[in-house]
Scaffold this active site. Structure first.
Site, PDB file in Angstrom:
ATOM      1  N   GLY A  12      23.910  64.033  80.488  1.00 44.22           N
ATOM      2  CA  GLY A  12      23.659  62.839  81.302  1.00 44.22           C
ATOM      3  C   GLY A  12      23.002  63.083  82.649  1.00 44.22           C
ATOM      4  O   GLY A  12      23.114  62.254  83.548  1.00 44.22           O
ATOM      5  N   SER A  13      22.276  64.191  82.796  1.00 46.29           N
ATOM      6  CA  SER A  13      21.664  64.434  84.105  1.00 46.29           C
ATOM      7  C   SER A  13      20.525  63.447  84.380  1.00 46.29           C
ATOM      8  O   SER A  13      20.302  63.067  85.530  1.00 46.29           O
ATOM      9  CB  SER A  13      21.183  65.882  84.249  1.00 46.29           C
ATOM     10  OG  SER A  13      20.040  66.115  83.467  1.00 46.29           O
ATOM     11  N   ARG A  64      23.217  54.173  59.654  1.00 44.03           N
ATOM     12  CA  ARG A  64      22.329  53.901  60.795  1.00 44.03           C
ATOM     13  C   ARG A  64      22.255  52.416  61.150  1.00 44.03           C
ATOM     14  O   ARG A  64      22.342  52.039  62.317  1.00 44.03           O
ATOM     15  CB  ARG A  64      20.931  54.451  60.514  1.00 44.03           C
ATOM     16  CG  ARG A  64      20.031  54.396  61.736  1.00 44.03           C
ATOM     17  CD  ARG A  64      18.667  55.027  61.531  1.00 44.03           C
ATOM     18  NE  ARG A  64      18.713  56.334  60.910  1.00 44.03           N
ATOM     19  CZ  ARG A  64      19.074  57.455  61.536  1.00 44.03           C
ATOM     20  NH1 ARG A  64      19.419  57.419  62.805  1.00 44.03           N
ATOM     21  NH2 ARG A  64      19.102  58.592  60.893  1.00 44.03           N
ATOM     22  N   MET A  89      20.745  61.552  71.057  1.00 48.83           N
ATOM     23  CA  MET A  89      20.370  62.408  69.931  1.00 48.83           C
ATOM     24  C   MET A  89      20.432  61.686  68.586  1.00 48.83           C
ATOM     25  O   MET A  89      20.950  62.228  67.613  1.00 48.83           O
ATOM     26  CB  MET A  89      21.278  63.649  69.902  1.00 48.83           C
ATOM     27  CG  MET A  89      21.225  64.478  71.154  1.00 48.83           C
ATOM     28  SD  MET A  89      19.573  65.106  71.491  1.00 48.83           S
ATOM     29  CE  MET A  89      19.482  66.351  70.226  1.00 48.83           C
ATOM     30  N   ARG A  90      19.926  60.466  68.566  1.00 53.92           N
ATOM     31  CA  ARG A  90      19.913  59.740  67.299  1.00 53.92           C
ATOM     32  C   ARG A  90      18.577  59.018  67.130  1.00 53.92           C
ATOM     33  O   ARG A  90      17.999  58.560  68.101  1.00 53.92           O
ATOM     34  CB  ARG A  90      21.015  58.667  67.283  1.00 53.92           C
ATOM     35  CG  ARG A  90      22.385  59.177  67.017  1.00 53.92           C
ATOM     36  CD  ARG A  90      23.321  57.998  66.919  1.00 53.92           C
ATOM     37  NE  ARG A  90      22.986  57.113  65.820  1.00 53.92           N
ATOM     38  CZ  ARG A  90      23.393  57.286  64.572  1.00 53.92           C
ATOM     39  NH1 ARG A  90      24.179  58.279  64.267  1.00 53.92           N
ATOM     40  NH2 ARG A  90      23.036  56.440  63.620  1.00 53.92           N
ATOM     41  N   LEU A  92      16.629  55.753  66.047  1.00 57.00           N
ATOM     42  CA  LEU A  92      16.967  54.330  65.974  1.00 57.00           C
ATOM     43  C   LEU A  92      16.235  53.696  64.792  1.00 57.00           C
ATOM     44  O   LEU A  92      15.104  54.082  64.472  1.00 57.00           O
ATOM     45  CB  LEU A  92      16.548  53.649  67.275  1.00 57.00           C
ATOM     46  CG  LEU A  92      17.339  54.109  68.507  1.00 57.00           C
ATOM     47  CD1 LEU A  92      16.644  53.649  69.783  1.00 57.00           C
ATOM     48  CD2 LEU A  92      18.774  53.587  68.456  1.00 57.00           C
ATOM     49  N   HIS A 108      11.199  63.184  76.887  1.00 55.43           N
ATOM     50  CA  HIS A 108      11.155  64.354  76.003  1.00 55.43           C
ATOM     51  C   HIS A 108      10.670  65.567  76.808  1.00 55.43           C
ATOM     52  O   HIS A 108       9.709  65.447  77.568  1.00 55.43           O
ATOM     53  CB  HIS A 108      10.213  64.070  74.826  1.00 55.43           C
ATOM     54  CG  HIS A 108      10.194  65.188  73.834  1.00 55.43           C
ATOM     55  ND1 HIS A 108      11.206  65.370  72.908  1.00 55.43           N
ATOM     56  CD2 HIS A 108       9.330  66.214  73.660  1.00 55.43           C
ATOM     57  CE1 HIS A 108      10.942  66.458  72.204  1.00 55.43           C
ATOM     58  NE2 HIS A 108       9.813  66.984  72.637  1.00 55.43           N
ATOM     59  N   GLU A 141       8.506  53.430  65.899  1.00 56.67           N
ATOM     60  CA  GLU A 141       9.311  53.812  64.735  1.00 56.67           C
ATOM     61  C   GLU A 141       9.166  55.272  64.321  1.00 56.67           C
ATOM     62  O   GLU A 141       9.892  55.755  63.467  1.00 56.67           O
ATOM     63  CB  GLU A 141       9.014  52.843  63.581  1.00 56.67           C
ATOM     64  CG  GLU A 141       9.594  51.476  63.920  1.00 56.67           C
ATOM     65  CD  GLU A 141       9.093  50.365  63.035  1.00 56.67           C
ATOM     66  OE1 GLU A 141       8.730  50.658  61.896  1.00 56.67           O
ATOM     67  OE2 GLU A 141       9.075  49.208  63.505  1.00 56.67           O
ATOM     68  N   GLU A 173      11.697  65.930  84.976  1.00 54.36           N
ATOM     69  CA  GLU A 173      12.236  64.801  84.203  1.00 54.36           C
ATOM     70  C   GLU A 173      12.911  63.812  85.146  1.00 54.36           C
ATOM     71  O   GLU A 173      12.745  62.594  85.041  1.00 54.36           O
ATOM     72  CB  GLU A 173      13.263  65.288  83.172  1.00 54.36           C
ATOM     73  CG  GLU A 173      12.681  66.128  82.060  1.00 54.36           C
ATOM     74  CD  GLU A 173      13.716  66.433  80.983  1.00 54.36           C
ATOM     75  OE1 GLU A 173      14.590  65.589  80.714  1.00 54.36           O
ATOM     76  OE2 GLU A 173      13.658  67.534  80.406  1.00 54.36           O
TER      77      GLU A 173
HETATM   78  C1  GRF Z   1      16.567  66.289  78.420  1.00 54.51           C
HETATM   79  O1  GRF Z   1      15.929  67.538  78.433  1.00 54.51           O
HETATM   80  C2  GRF Z   1      15.721  65.253  77.755  1.00 54.51           C
HETATM   81  O2  GRF Z   1      14.350  65.440  77.964  1.00 54.51           O
HETATM   82  C3  GRF Z   1      16.047  65.446  76.306  1.00 54.51           C
HETATM   83  O3  GRF Z   1      17.423  65.740  76.280  1.00 54.51           O
HETATM   84  C4  GRF Z   1      17.820  66.299  77.526  1.00 54.51           C
HETATM   85  C5  GRF Z   1      18.906  65.427  78.057  1.00 54.51           C
HETATM   86  O4  GRF Z   1      19.479  65.940  79.226  1.00 54.51           O
HETATM   87  N1  GRF Z   1      15.687  64.282  75.526  1.00 54.51           N
HETATM   88  P1  GRF Z   1      20.516  65.069  80.059  1.00 54.51           P
HETATM   89  O5  GRF Z   1      21.609  64.648  79.075  1.00 54.51           O
HETATM   90  O6  GRF Z   1      19.773  63.899  80.630  1.00 54.51           O
HETATM   91  O7  GRF Z   1      21.048  65.987  81.105  1.00 54.51           O
END
Ligand code: GRF
Length: 199
Positions: A12-13, A64, A89-90, A92, A108, A141, A173
């Protein structure tokens, strides 16, 4: 005030970075709900520590379409304007995505379309690229494939490990996700074919 729904699965950073931008006044939005696909996601605690509404909807074992329906109900209940995937991590379902046309963003850790899918930083190191980075894009999609809102380039340095490279990318990011949200919420863009054109 536009309302964000942030979907996470882990640390969740990025969620925290968005919350920081809002707190500092550099992003004009509010986090309406944080939803984690795993009850043990560290980001849930971080969200609650900040007083943000945060729940988990564990995805394990759920079909799903069933899962996405639960997500949709929760996002609607909180009148979410923009859905932000932040380490969610899913995949949609198409029917979920259709409910939020150009209203779902993902981040990403590579310069897409290079190194889509899992372990993008590892893929970049293995390939031997000199520059990688991160991408915020609309979700359609296909996996990691929608129109690109912003990218940031990050150098790969000699001796980099997945950890050191990931940390360098993560800093970017945390900057570009809020920037992308700002652009999308402002509405000052149009999409032509795959190109997001700022107005
Ligand atoms: C990040 O590197 C993001 O680009 C990828 O998953 C990671 C999530 O990190 N999709 P966090 O949970 O936001 O710390």
């Amino acid at each position: 005030m536009k309302r964000l729904g942030i979907l996470i699965s882990g640390r969740g950073s990025n969620l925290e970075a968005i919350a920081d931008h809002i707190a500092r006044g550099t992003l004009d939005a509010e986090i309406a709900i944080v939803i984690a696909s795993r009850a043990e996601a560290r980001g849930l605690e971080a969200a609650r520590d900040r007083g943000l509404p945060a729940i988990s909807i564990p995805s394990k074992g759920l079909d799903r379409e069933v899962y996405d329906r639960l997500l949709l109900d929760e996002l609607r209940k909180h009148a979410v304007d923009l859905v932000c995937l932040a380490g969610f991590m899913r995949l949609l379902s198409a029917s979920f995505i259709r409910q939020f046309p150009n209203r779902i963003l993902n981040i990403h850790p590579s310069l897409l379309p290079a190194f889509s899918g899992l372990d993008a930083q590892h893929q970049a190191l293995e390939h031997g690229v000199k520059i990688t980075g991160c991408t915020v894009h609309f979700v359609d999609e296909e996996l990691d494939a929608g129109p690109i809102v912003i990218q940031a380039a990050v150098p790969v340095e000699a001796g980099d490990t997945v950890e050191s490279l990931s940390a360098r990318i993560l800093k970017e990011e945390h900057r570009i996700y809020s920037e992308a949200i700002r652009i999308v919420l402002s509405g000052r863009y149009r999409i032509e074919a795959r190109r997001v054109i700022l107005i």
